[in-house]
Motif scaffolding. Structure first.
Motif, short mmCIF file in Angstrom:
data_model
loop_
_atom_site.label_atom_id
_atom_site.label_comp_id
_atom_site.label_asym_id
_atom_site.label_seq_id
_atom_site.Cartn_x
_atom_site.Cartn_y
_atom_site.Cartn_z
N VAL A 1 0.84 -1.20 0.00
CA VAL A 1 0.00 0.00 0.00
C VAL A 1 0.88 1.25 0.00
O VAL A 1 0.63 2.19 -0.77
CB VAL A 1 -0.96 -0.01 1.21
N VAL A 2 1.90 1.27 0.82
CA VAL A 2 2.80 2.42 0.87
C VAL A 2 3.50 2.58 -0.47
O VAL A 2 3.64 3.70 -0.99
CB VAL A 2 3.82 2.27 2.02
N ASP A 3 3.95 1.48 -1.06
CA ASP A 3 4.62 1.52 -2.35
C ASP A 3 3.71 2.11 -3.42
O ASP A 3 4.13 2.98 -4.20
CB ASP A 3 5.07 0.11 -2.75
N GLU A 4 2.46 1.67 -3.46
CA GLU A 4 1.51 2.21 -4.44
C GLU A 4 1.28 3.71 -4.22
O GLU A 4 1.21 4.48 -5.17
CB GLU A 4 0.17 1.45 -4.36
N TYR A 5 1.17 4.11 -2.96
CA TYR A 5 0.98 5.53 -2.64
C TYR A 5 2.17 6.35 -3.14
O TYR A 5 1.99 7.40 -3.75
CB TYR A 5 0.80 5.72 -1.14
N LEU A 6 3.37 5.87 -2.87
CA LEU A 6 4.56 6.61 -3.29
C LEU A 6 4.67 6.68 -4.81
O LEU A 6 5.13 7.69 -5.35
CB LEU A 6 5.81 5.96 -2.68
N LYS A 7 4.27 5.64 -5.50
CA LYS A 7 4.29 5.67 -6.97
C LYS A 7 3.31 6.71 -7.50
O LYS A 7 3.57 7.38 -8.49
CB LYS A 7 3.94 4.29 -7.53
N GLU A 8 2.14 6.85 -6.84
CA GLU A 8 1.15 7.85 -7.25
C GLU A 8 1.65 9.26 -7.02
O GLU A 8 1.33 10.18 -7.78
CB GLU A 8 -0.16 7.64 -6.50
N GLU A 9 2.46 9.45 -5.98
CA GLU A 9 2.93 10.78 -5.62
C GLU A 9 4.20 11.16 -6.36
O GLU A 9 4.64 12.28 -6.27
CB GLU A 9 3.19 10.84 -4.10
#
Length: 69
Positions: A58-66
């Motif tokens: 989840v954190v990885d996906e969030y960072l990719k979006e940002e």
């Protein structure tokens, strides 16, 4: 090498948690491993590993979006 007191301390912890059982016969100490208890610990670790892997995903996906790139 590991000192005898360190080994004794580790064995005591394993006995307290029920992973190792000790039978004393005179001066002889016989130790046995309770694989069922050890299996319970392994199951708990597997559940924790899966839980944290999901959180890191989840954190990885969030960072990719940002990522502004």
């Amino acid at each position: 090498g590991v000192s005898k007191p360190a080994i004794s301390k580790h064995l005591k912890v394993l006995e307290e948690t029920g992973v190792v059982a000790r039978v004393v016969e005179g001066r002889t100490h016989r130790l046995s491993l309770d694989t069922a208890t050890l299996g319970e610990a392994a199951d708990w670790m597997d559940r924790q590993r899966a839980h944290w892997a999901r959180l890191f995903d989840v954190v990885d996906e969030y960072l990719k979006e940002e990522d502004p790139r």
